[in-house]
Scaffold this active site. Structure first.
Site, PDB file in Angstrom:
ATOM      1  CE  LYS A 253      39.344  32.753  35.728  1.00 45.67           C
ATOM      2  NZ  LYS A 253      40.064  34.047  35.783  1.00 45.67           N
TER       3      LYS A 253
ATOM      4  N   GLY B 269      39.964  38.241  45.827  1.00 36.67           N
ATOM      5  CA  GLY B 269      39.389  39.108  44.815  1.00 36.67           C
ATOM      6  C   GLY B 269      38.286  39.970  45.385  1.00 36.67           C
ATOM      7  CB  SER B 270      35.755  42.003  43.679  1.00 43.75           C
ATOM      8  OG  SER B 270      35.090  41.049  42.861  1.00 43.75           O
TER       9      SER B 270
ATOM     10  CD  GLU C 137      42.429  38.944  50.904  1.00 46.76           C
ATOM     11  OE1 GLU C 137      41.656  39.933  50.952  1.00 46.76           O
ATOM     12  OE2 GLU C 137      43.449  38.909  50.209  1.00 46.76           O
ATOM     13  CG  LEU C 138      35.865  37.979  49.548  1.00 46.16           C
ATOM     14  CD1 LEU C 138      34.372  37.853  49.753  1.00 46.16           C
ATOM     15  CD2 LEU C 138      36.293  37.390  48.212  1.00 46.16           C
TER      16      LEU C 138
ATOM     17  CB  CYS D  54      42.572  43.514  49.911  1.00 48.21           C
ATOM     18  SG  CYS D  54      42.060  42.812  48.330  1.00 48.21           S
TER      19      CYS D  54
ATOM     20  CD1 TRP E 282      43.516  42.340  38.450  1.00 44.84           C
ATOM     21  CD2 TRP E 282      44.890  43.836  39.367  1.00 44.84           C
ATOM     22  NE1 TRP E 282      42.757  43.388  38.903  1.00 44.84           N
ATOM     23  CE2 TRP E 282      43.572  44.320  39.482  1.00 44.84           C
ATOM     24  CE3 TRP E 282      45.940  44.612  39.874  1.00 44.84           C
ATOM     25  CZ2 TRP E 282      43.255  45.538  40.077  1.00 44.84           C
ATOM     26  CZ3 TRP E 282      45.633  45.837  40.476  1.00 44.84           C
ATOM     27  CH2 TRP E 282      44.315  46.281  40.571  1.00 44.84           C
TER      28      TRP E 282
END
Length: 453
Positions: free
Chosen positions: A154, A206-207, A228-229, A262, A130
């Site tokens: 998604k 995301g995480s 990509e965290l 991030c 988001w």
């Protein structure tokens, strides 16, 4: 399942929607599978026409899209507009440069002719966050489309209309049905989509926890994936840094997008000779940041996206203070639904959440070190490895330090940022694979050897 989208500024319910059912998901998969042969058969020039039209549609409807971004995730209006332009520019970039990146590469061997060709894989399934609800999508979508792939998205559950707006831009651009689709689904259904044989690759931003889950599912089904965290980027300030330049970038790097980035600087590693002056200036500048209406031109700090994430952040701050960190600014929730002020913790040390964990919000951790060698050691003392920056008047010295930092991108005297011309991604627990530039477009292609005797 019914989902509520809550406006981060007002705390009011902005939107309600239901997850799609199995029948709707099956239809999207079938349409993507059916669209791939014709889309991939188009020439690069033909696909470029559509991708440039997408960019034009984004610019034409930027005000409306920005309003959706602000309502759903609280992004400052000016930051939303900049994100939309950056996304449109990525479309233009790949439309212009994909031909260079995808041309056959001759490899001299004993053969009459031997070369590498690049072929699209098929359907790329993207699980996106988001915090940059438009840019994160186009970071994968622009190269994927130019490569001849089709895509299903998604998006995060709290930005459904951002996802729908992106889909609308592709419709306005005349992109054929099935080339891009949006799935409003939960994690269980997402796992089934990954497993579906009509999906050929997966990308996630995301995480670390989400990355482990999605990568595990993709691996079980032998699907190529890019992860990509998270990150806990070091901002290394050496004794000879120019603070007139360093401090303003430190403010931008930590507090833009309410610190929910991030690649935001999160650990400010400052050498002893300059630490007191840096901290004084940093606190003074950060104290001028005030949370306000994201739609107002003068607002310089956005609310956090959700109240539960604010509470998680504050718990990390409290535990750090209990362990000995010194609160210099903020460090307490604001009065709004998900408001958290610009905050600075000093004297951060190992064993504190502010040292060991990612703080995903407007909190800066100041870690004091004695010299350059200790700065490098502390910068690398993390499970993450996304971005890093080094600040010094000596560019050669800065470049030498950058080479010793274990991260996917190191910037000397500059803000860490993603740039469509440069590969983007991390190492260690910050993920694997690359987006953007030539490297990003190659991730979701069959790199095929052709040998003619």
């Amino acid at each position: 399942m019914s989902v509520e989208v809550i406006n981060p500024w007002s705390g009011e319910v902005e939107y309600r929607y239901d997850y799609q059912g199995a029948e709707s998901v099956e239809s999207a998969l079938a349409h993507a599978h059916a669209a791939f042969p014709a889309w991939s058969a188009l020439s690069l020039d033909e696909r470029a026409v559509f991708v440039r039209r997408i960019a034009a549609a984004m610019r034409q409807h930027r005000e409306r899209i920005a309003a959706i971004m602000t309502a759903e995730m609280g992004k400052l209006r000016r930051e939303a507009l900049a994100e939309i332009e950056k996304s449109a520019a990525a479309c233009d970039y790949y439309a212009a440069h994909a031909g260079d990146y995808l041309r056959d590469q001759a490899i001299p061997t004993e053969a009459t002719r031997s070369y590498v060709s690049y072929e699209p894989l098929g359907c790329v399934f993207a699980v996106m966050p988001w915090n940059f609800p438009v840019w994160q999508v186009f970071r994968f979508l622009a190269p994927a489309l130019m490569a001849g792939n089709v895509a299903l998205l998604k998006h995060a559950t709290n930005v459904p209309r951002c996802a729908d707006a992106i889909a609308e831009m592709l419709v306005l651009a005349g992109v054929p049905e099935g080339v891009f689709g949006v799935l409003h689904i939960g994690n269980d259904m997402a796992a089934k989509v990954i497993a579906d044989p009509r999906v050929h690759a997966v990308t996630l931003t995301g995480s670390e926890r989400a990355g482990r889950s999605v990568a595990s599912t993709a691996g079980q089904h032998l699907k190529k994936c890019v992860m990509e965290l998270g990150g806990s980027d070091p901002f290394v300030v050496l004794d000879d840094a120019d603070l007139d330049k360093t401090v303003p970038v430190a403010i931008s790097s930590r507090f833009a997008n309410a610190g929910q980035t991030c690649i935001a600087a999160k650990r400010f590693i400052v050498t002893a000779g300059i630490a007191d002056e840096f901290v004084r200036r940093f606190v003074e500048a950060a104290s001028e940041l005030q949370i306000g209406d994201p739609n107002a031109d003068g607002t310089n700090l956005a609310p956090m996206v959700r109240a539960d994430l604010r509470e998680e952040l504050h718990a990390q701050v409290q535990r750090s203070i209990e362990a000995g960190a010194k609160p210099l600014l903020g460090c307490a929730p604001g009065q709004g639904a998900s408001h958290y002020p610009a905050s600075i913790l000093d004297r951060v040390a190992p064993g504190m959440p502010a040292y060991d964990e990612e703080l995903f919000g407007p909190v800066a951790s100041v870690i004091r070190v004695k010299d350059e060698a200790e700065a490098v050691r502390v910068a690398n003392d993390t499970v993450f490895g996304l971005g890093a920056s080094v600040w010094t008047r000596d560019k050669a010295r800065g470049e030498g330090v950058a080479r010793r930092l274990r991260a996917g991108a190191c910037f000397v005297n500059a803000l860490v940022r993603s740039d469509v011309r440069l590969p983007f991604g991390g190492t260690k627990s910050s993920g694997f694979g690359r987006e953007l530039a030539e490297h990003g477009i190659h991730e979701f292609m069959n790199i095929k050897t052709i040998y003619v005797d």
